[in-house]
Design a protein around this motif. Sequence first.
Motif, mmCIF file in Angstrom:
data_model
loop_
_atom_site.group_PDB
_atom_site.id
_atom_site.type_symbol
_atom_site.label_atom_id
_atom_site.label_comp_id
_atom_site.label_asym_id
_atom_site.label_seq_id
_atom_site.Cartn_x
_atom_site.Cartn_y
_atom_site.Cartn_z
ATOM 1 N N ALA A 1 0.790 -1.238 0.000
ATOM 2 C CA ALA A 1 0.000 0.000 0.000
ATOM 3 C C ALA A 1 0.825 1.292 0.000
ATOM 4 C CB ALA A 1 -0.956 -0.005 1.190
ATOM 5 N N ASN A 2 2.024 1.263 0.554
ATOM 6 C CA ASN A 2 2.861 2.466 0.583
ATOM 7 C C ASN A 2 4.271 2.098 1.057
ATOM 8 O OD1 ASN A 2 2.954 2.780 3.635
ATOM 9 N ND2 ASN A 2 0.758 2.882 3.269
ATOM 10 N N GLY A 3 5.167 3.051 0.978
ATOM 11 C CA GLY A 3 6.565 2.796 1.320
ATOM 12 C C GLY A 3 6.797 2.573 2.805
ATOM 13 N N THR A 4 5.934 3.125 3.646
ATOM 14 C CA THR A 4 6.066 2.938 5.092
ATOM 15 C C THR A 4 5.678 1.515 5.470
ATOM 16 O OG1 THR A 4 5.458 5.266 5.344
ATOM 17 C CG2 THR A 4 5.441 3.921 7.334
ATOM 18 N N ASP A 5 4.566 1.042 4.915
ATOM 19 C CA ASP A 5 4.173 -0.360 5.133
ATOM 20 C C ASP A 5 5.275 -1.298 4.660
ATOM 21 O OD1 ASP A 5 1.733 0.427 6.057
ATOM 22 O OD2 ASP A 5 0.534 -0.621 4.551
ATOM 23 N N THR B 1 16.714 11.896 7.495
ATOM 24 C CA THR B 1 15.851 11.137 6.581
ATOM 25 C C THR B 1 14.405 11.513 6.845
ATOM 26 O OG1 THR B 1 15.182 8.902 5.839
ATOM 27 C CG2 THR B 1 15.712 9.132 8.162
ATOM 28 N N PHE B 2 13.512 10.950 6.039
ATOM 29 C CA PHE B 2 12.086 11.123 6.277
ATOM 30 C C PHE B 2 11.678 10.267 7.479
ATOM 31 C CE2 PHE B 2 7.581 9.932 5.316
ATOM 32 C CZ PHE B 2 7.037 11.176 5.554
ATOM 33 N N PHE B 3 10.697 10.743 8.220
ATOM 34 C CA PHE B 3 10.272 10.129 9.483
ATOM 35 C C PHE B 3 10.036 8.620 9.413
ATOM 36 C CE2 PHE B 3 6.881 9.483 12.793
ATOM 37 C CZ PHE B 3 7.725 9.624 13.875
ATOM 38 N N SER B 4 9.427 8.144 8.311
ATOM 39 C CA SER B 4 9.093 6.717 8.165
ATOM 40 C C SER B 4 10.233 5.773 8.485
ATOM 41 C CB SER B 4 8.709 6.407 6.719
ATOM 42 O OG SER B 4 7.478 6.927 6.413
ATOM 43 N N SER B 5 11.447 6.126 8.037
ATOM 44 C CA SER B 5 12.599 5.233 8.181
ATOM 45 C C SER B 5 12.814 4.823 9.635
ATOM 46 C CB SER B 5 13.890 5.897 7.666
ATOM 47 O OG SER B 5 13.687 6.555 6.451
ATOM 48 N N ALA C 1 19.405 1.512 5.658
ATOM 49 C CA ALA C 1 20.208 2.427 4.847
ATOM 50 C C ALA C 1 19.271 3.142 3.884
ATOM 51 C CB ALA C 1 21.268 1.650 4.084
ATOM 52 N N VAL C 2 19.296 4.462 3.917
ATOM 53 C CA VAL C 2 18.400 5.257 3.071
ATOM 54 C C VAL C 2 19.199 5.815 1.890
ATOM 55 C CG1 VAL C 2 16.853 7.255 3.029
ATOM 56 C CG2 VAL C 2 17.037 5.872 5.108
ATOM 57 N N ASP C 3 18.621 5.750 0.706
ATOM 58 C CA ASP C 3 19.267 6.319 -0.492
ATOM 59 C C ASP C 3 18.754 7.748 -0.636
ATOM 60 O OD1 ASP C 3 20.410 3.756 -0.989
ATOM 61 O OD2 ASP C 3 18.494 3.122 -1.845
ATOM 62 N N GLU D 1 17.279 -1.844 2.959
ATOM 63 C CA GLU D 1 17.496 -0.668 2.113
ATOM 64 C C GLU D 1 16.182 0.088 1.940
ATOM 65 O OE1 GLU D 1 18.673 -1.434 -1.966
ATOM 66 O OE2 GLU D 1 18.973 0.711 -2.350
ATOM 67 N N ASP D 2 16.148 1.336 2.426
ATOM 68 C CA ASP D 2 14.984 2.197 2.204
ATOM 69 C C ASP D 2 15.249 2.976 0.917
ATOM 70 O OD1 ASP D 2 13.013 4.090 2.109
ATOM 71 O OD2 ASP D 2 13.255 4.798 4.173
ATOM 72 N N GLY D 3 14.766 2.394 -0.186
ATOM 73 C CA GLY D 3 14.989 3.001 -1.499
ATOM 74 C C GLY D 3 13.830 3.871 -1.959
ATOM 75 N N ALA D 4 13.085 4.431 -0.999
ATOM 76 C CA ALA D 4 11.901 5.243 -1.348
ATOM 77 C C ALA D 4 12.255 6.397 -2.281
ATOM 78 C CB ALA D 4 11.243 5.774 -0.082
ATOM 79 N N GLN D 5 13.474 6.952 -2.089
ATOM 80 C CA GLN D 5 13.870 8.084 -2.930
ATOM 81 C C GLN D 5 14.870 7.678 -3.995
ATOM 82 O OE1 GLN D 5 15.188 11.391 -0.520
ATOM 83 N NE2 GLN D 5 13.510 11.143 0.939
ATOM 84 N N GLY D 6 15.285 6.424 -3.960
ATOM 85 C CA GLY D 6 16.437 6.056 -4.780
ATOM 86 C C GLY D 6 16.146 5.234 -6.011
ATOM 87 N N THR E 1 10.656 0.356 -1.636
ATOM 88 C CA THR E 1 10.518 1.662 -2.258
ATOM 89 C C THR E 1 9.103 2.181 -2.051
ATOM 90 O OG1 THR E 1 11.145 3.000 -4.180
ATOM 91 C CG2 THR E 1 9.847 1.028 -4.641
ATOM 92 N N SER E 2 8.911 3.448 -2.425
ATOM 93 C CA SER E 2 7.610 4.102 -2.304
ATOM 94 C C SER E 2 7.211 4.625 -3.670
ATOM 95 C CB SER E 2 7.713 5.273 -1.329
ATOM 96 O OG SER E 2 6.632 6.174 -1.509
ATOM 97 N N PHE E 3 5.923 4.548 -3.976
ATOM 98 C CA PHE E 3 5.412 5.115 -5.226
ATOM 99 C C PHE E 3 4.583 6.362 -4.969
ATOM 100 C CE2 PHE E 3 5.509 0.392 -6.273
ATOM 101 C CZ PHE E 3 6.730 0.459 -6.939
ATOM 102 N N ALA F 1 5.420 12.035 -5.758
ATOM 103 C CA ALA F 1 6.600 12.865 -6.020
ATOM 104 C C ALA F 1 7.917 12.088 -5.998
ATOM 105 C CB ALA F 1 6.666 13.997 -5.002
ATOM 106 N N LYS F 2 7.877 10.777 -5.781
ATOM 107 C CA LYS F 2 9.123 9.991 -5.765
ATOM 108 C C LYS F 2 9.605 9.777 -7.200
ATOM 109 C CE LYS F 2 8.431 9.259 -1.335
ATOM 110 N NZ LYS F 2 9.218 9.410 -0.150
ATOM 111 N N PRO F 3 10.863 9.318 -7.361
ATOM 112 C CA PRO F 3 11.372 9.128 -8.738
ATOM 113 C C PRO F 3 10.424 8.286 -9.604
ATOM 114 C CG PRO F 3 13.167 8.919 -7.190
ATOM 115 C CD PRO F 3 11.910 9.075 -6.359
HETATM 116 C C1 LIG Z 1 8.604 8.765 1.146
HETATM 117 C C2 LIG Z 1 9.513 8.012 2.006
HETATM 118 C C3 LIG Z 1 9.080 6.909 2.754
HETATM 119 C C4 LIG Z 1 7.640 6.520 2.911
HETATM 120 O O1 LIG Z 1 6.926 6.287 1.771
HETATM 121 P P1 LIG Z 1 5.328 6.422 1.774
HETATM 122 O O2 LIG Z 1 4.939 5.737 0.505
HETATM 123 O O3 LIG Z 1 5.007 7.871 1.784
HETATM 124 O O4 LIG Z 1 4.802 5.705 2.968
HETATM 125 C C5 LIG Z 1 10.022 6.195 3.478
HETATM 126 N N1 LIG Z 1 11.318 6.540 3.476
HETATM 127 C C6 LIG Z 1 11.767 7.602 2.783
HETATM 128 C C7 LIG Z 1 13.238 7.922 2.816
HETATM 129 C C8 LIG Z 1 10.889 8.390 2.044
HETATM 130 O O5 LIG Z 1 11.350 9.448 1.374
#
Ligand SMILES: *Cc1c(COP(=O)(O)O)cnc(C)c1O
Length: 376
Positions: free
Chosen positions: A56-60, A83-87, A135-137, A161-166, A185-187, A190-192
């Motif tokens: 459902a999302n990058g945090t899940d 980093t973004f709070f989710s990490s 590790a966040v990209d 690997e938190d590749g939400a932005q990478g 990753t996250s879709f 505004a992500k890549p």
């Molecule tokens: C956006 C983001 C997330 C979370 O993704 P969501 O789809 O918004 O839940 C996690 N980690 C990083 C580094 C992000 O930028």
Amino acid sequence: MEFRNLKKQYELNKADFDTAIEDVLKSSRFISGPVVSELESELCDYVGVKHCITCANGTDALEMALRAWNIGEGDAVFVPDFTFFSSGEVVSLVGASPVFVDVYEDTFNINCEKLELMIEKILAESALKPKVIVAVDLFGLPANYPRLREIADKYDMKILEDGAQGFGGSIDGKKVCSFGDISTTSFFPAKPLGCYGDGGAIFTDCDETAALIKSLCVHGKGINKYDNIRIGRNSRLDSLQAAILRVKLKLFIEHELEDVNTCARIYDEMLAASFPEIPLPLRPEGYVSSFAQYTIKLTSKEKRDALQKHLKEKNIPSMIYYVKPMHKQEAFDTSMYDDANYEVTNKLVDTVLSLPMGPYLTREEIDEVVGGMASI
Ligand SMILES: *Cc1c(COP(=O)(O)O)cnc(C)c1O
């Protein structure tokens, strides 16, 4: 000017998006269905990983990874402070303890020397067990995985690997979302690689982990979702988002990743010519960034804030990613963290500024942004 121009992406490819959406509406398969599996298999091919499970999302996605490894109370999970709070949120969510680690000033990513010191400190001074390195990209640039893997091996830890932005980034041709024991990753739009709502994905080469995560995402299913063998969640990517992502992945591979890197080079050139004192976003040798953000650093908070205000007066959007270090977020037990350990992050939150970016940004717009900075 848009900070990230999603309208233009839609307008230029309207027919493809509209057809993809209409096909889902006509099929009436809104959850799961063939389009979701097709996307997952295309994502596997692109990233070069055996399994992809959309959710459902990058945090899940991050949470599912920690749950699959049974991370919980008494476990230490190391997370970059910048980093973004989710990490870090997901670590507390599963009951484990987030241990924040300062970042490198030039790449914005987790500092491997400080990470190792922090692991040693936790081992020596606490009852927590070091289990995972998140590790966040950040901003699109892969973290230093060759070094992180050595550290993970040394302490018998896993890399998430938190590749939400990478998404799209790489090191020597090896793609982001293939570096972790589990990668996510996250879709978010505004992500890549973004969809038209929320979405996420989990990647792994491990068959057992993939099967477990598939179950966790659908109510802990066994044979099917009416056979429940564990407590799971409902975390799925819907078919409309999957159909949209298939169109976007094609554009991403065909030209968007290249175009956003062209924009980065134009920024580099124009900034170097007009503001040689401003450090440009570093890409170490062999590293490709997907430029979720193009982020510059000023020399003080006063200068950064003045520049943002000045740009705003010229109708040029800019963003501060991030205004607060993780170790200062009140959601966490802030008394656990010694502010002296986060010198770089403390400085970055006062000095960074992200400029308009994206594959549909034009040379003229970049010229306008850099021109708009003239008075700093
Ligand atoms: C956006 C983001 C997330 C979370 O993704 P969501 O789809 O918004 O839940 C996690 N980690 C990083 C580094 C992000 O930028």
